[in-house]
Design a protein around this motif. Structure first.
Motif, PDB file in Angstrom:
ATOM      1  N   MET A  34       0.826  -1.202   0.000  1.00 13.91           N
ATOM      2  CA  MET A  34       0.000   0.000   0.000  1.00 13.91           C
ATOM      3  C   MET A  34       0.864   1.256   0.000  1.00 13.91           C
ATOM      4  O   MET A  34       2.002   1.240   0.487  1.00 13.91           O
ATOM      5  CB  MET A  34      -0.857   0.056   1.275  1.00 13.91           C
ATOM      6  N   TYR A  36       0.261   5.313   1.241  1.00  9.23           N
ATOM      7  CA  TYR A  36      -0.566   6.341   1.848  1.00  9.23           C
ATOM      8  C   TYR A  36       0.124   7.694   1.663  1.00  9.23           C
ATOM      9  O   TYR A  36       1.352   7.785   1.631  1.00  9.23           O
ATOM     10  CB  TYR A  36      -0.746   6.082   3.347  1.00  9.23           C
ATOM     11  N   PRO A  44      -3.285   9.899   7.460  1.00  3.85           N
ATOM     12  CA  PRO A  44      -2.891   9.314   6.162  1.00  3.85           C
ATOM     13  C   PRO A  44      -4.130   8.973   5.325  1.00  3.85           C
ATOM     14  O   PRO A  44      -5.151   8.546   5.864  1.00  3.85           O
ATOM     15  CB  PRO A  44      -2.147   8.034   6.567  1.00  3.85           C
ATOM     16  N   LEU A  46      -5.366   6.705   1.921  1.00  8.26           N
ATOM     17  CA  LEU A  46      -4.971   5.618   1.039  1.00  8.26           C
ATOM     18  C   LEU A  46      -4.855   6.134  -0.395  1.00  8.26           C
ATOM     19  O   LEU A  46      -5.817   6.641  -0.961  1.00  8.26           O
ATOM     20  CB  LEU A  46      -5.998   4.483   1.117  1.00  8.26           C
TER      21      LEU A  46
ATOM     22  N   LEU B  43       4.582   5.383  12.378  1.00  5.72           N
ATOM     23  CA  LEU B  43       3.292   4.854  12.790  1.00  5.72           C
ATOM     24  C   LEU B  43       3.488   3.515  13.494  1.00  5.72           C
ATOM     25  O   LEU B  43       4.009   2.572  12.904  1.00  5.72           O
ATOM     26  CB  LEU B  43       2.405   4.620  11.567  1.00  5.72           C
ATOM     27  N   LEU B  90      -3.856   8.104  15.923  1.00  3.82           N
ATOM     28  CA  LEU B  90      -4.705   7.922  14.750  1.00  3.82           C
ATOM     29  C   LEU B  90      -5.552   6.684  14.903  1.00  3.82           C
ATOM     30  O   LEU B  90      -5.084   5.667  15.402  1.00  3.82           O
ATOM     31  CB  LEU B  90      -3.839   7.771  13.498  1.00  3.82           C
ATOM     32  N   GLN B 102      -7.927   0.323   4.609  1.00  2.00           N
ATOM     33  CA  GLN B 102      -8.036   0.894   5.931  1.00  2.00           C
ATOM     34  C   GLN B 102      -8.043   2.414   5.774  1.00  2.00           C
ATOM     35  O   GLN B 102      -7.191   2.957   5.069  1.00  2.00           O
ATOM     36  CB  GLN B 102      -6.824   0.424   6.743  1.00  2.00           C
ATOM     37  N   TYR B 103      -8.990   3.077   6.419  1.00  2.00           N
ATOM     38  CA  TYR B 103      -9.153   4.517   6.253  1.00  2.00           C
ATOM     39  C   TYR B 103      -8.926   5.212   7.592  1.00  2.00           C
ATOM     40  O   TYR B 103      -9.511   4.831   8.605  1.00  2.00           O
ATOM     41  CB  TYR B 103     -10.547   4.828   5.700  1.00  2.00           C
ATOM     42  N   PHE B 104      -8.101   6.250   7.545  1.00  2.00           N
ATOM     43  CA  PHE B 104      -7.689   6.926   8.764  1.00  2.00           C
ATOM     44  C   PHE B 104      -8.534   8.157   9.068  1.00  2.00           C
ATOM     45  O   PHE B 104      -9.010   8.843   8.156  1.00  2.00           O
ATOM     46  CB  PHE B 104      -6.227   7.369   8.652  1.00  2.00           C
ATOM     47  N   GLY B 105      -8.643   8.448  10.348  1.00  2.00           N
ATOM     48  CA  GLY B 105      -9.193   9.717  10.785  1.00  2.00           C
ATOM     49  C   GLY B 105      -8.108  10.777  10.814  1.00  2.00           C
ATOM     50  O   GLY B 105      -6.947  10.501  10.505  1.00  2.00           O
TER      51      GLY B 105
END
Lengths: 112, 113
Positions: A34, A36, A44, A46, B43, B90, B102-105
């Motif tokens: 992936m 980001y 981050p 995607l 991270l 996060l 996967q989607y982050f805030g």
């Protein structure tokens, strides 16, 4: 040895340049790779991901995986000032119950 | 569709205090993961929750804990804060545990003084 390692940069390029961002990984079982993008003071987002070896293109962005050398790359063509951000490579778990592994990020600045 | 939301966005605490951070995942996402981001370490995975159960835990001390509610919202708690806990926290949501997408805030910036 870390599961994924990333060239730390920072990188500073003129607008219009081709940018190459690179990571290496340790486990040959990894299958998804992936990328980001993280702007300052944001989470981050995607950008794109690839499965197994080969290339994937999305507009000005190309993700490339070489499983034989455990090397992943993100190329940005015709870079723009809006591309200035930190780019993180990431590898999702191979099995449920394992964790995502992230590179430390490469900071990119595109100078107008 | 609304993205991942985190509250509060900024926090200043003193050493020894405790803090609770909140995360609401994307609607329909049942997996929530928490990460700590610092300039030196990047991270780092804290833990993942799915259906109110912790699925996986990173290498952090027991002062870091979390939970997930039946509506998939999640909280993380840090007790006895240390200066080194200053970081961007996060959360990320995905449809399934360990999901590829996967989607982050936006994160919660915690400063410990």
């Amino acid at each position: 040895q870390k599961e994924v390692e990333q060239d730390p940069g920072p990188l500073s390029v003129p607008e219009g340049a081709i940018v190459s961002l690179n990571c290496t990984y340790s486990n040959s079982a990894f299958q998804y790779f992936m990328w980001y993008r993280q702007y300052s003071r944001k989470g981050p987002e995607l950008l794109m991901y690839t499965y197994s070896s080969g290339n994937k293109e999305d507009g000005r962005f190309t993700a490339q995986v070489d499983k034989s050398s455990k090397y992943i790359s993100l190329f940005i063509r015709d870079s723009q000032p809006s591309d200035s951000a930190t780019y993180l490579c990431a590898i999702p778990p191979t099995n449920t119950g394992n964790q995502f592994y992230f590179g430390t990020g490469t900071s990119l600045t595109v100078i107008p | 569709k609304a993205g991942v939301t985190q509250t509060p966005r900024y926090l200043i605490k003193t050493r020894g205090q405790q803090v609770t951070l909140s995360c609401s995942p994307i609607s329909g996402h049942r997996s929530v993961s928490w990460y700590q981001q610092t300039p030196g370490q990047g991270l780092q995975f804290l833990f993942e929750y799915f259906s109110e159960t912790q699925r996986n835990k990173g290498n952090f001390p027991g002062r870091f804990s979390g939970r997930q509610f039946s509506n998939s919202r999640s909280e993380m708690n840090v007790s006895t804060l240390e200066l080194g806990d200053s970081a961007l926290y996060l959360c990320a949501s995905s449809l399934i545990p360990s999901g590829v997408e996967q989607y982050f805030g936006p994160g919660t910036r915690l400063t410990v003084t």
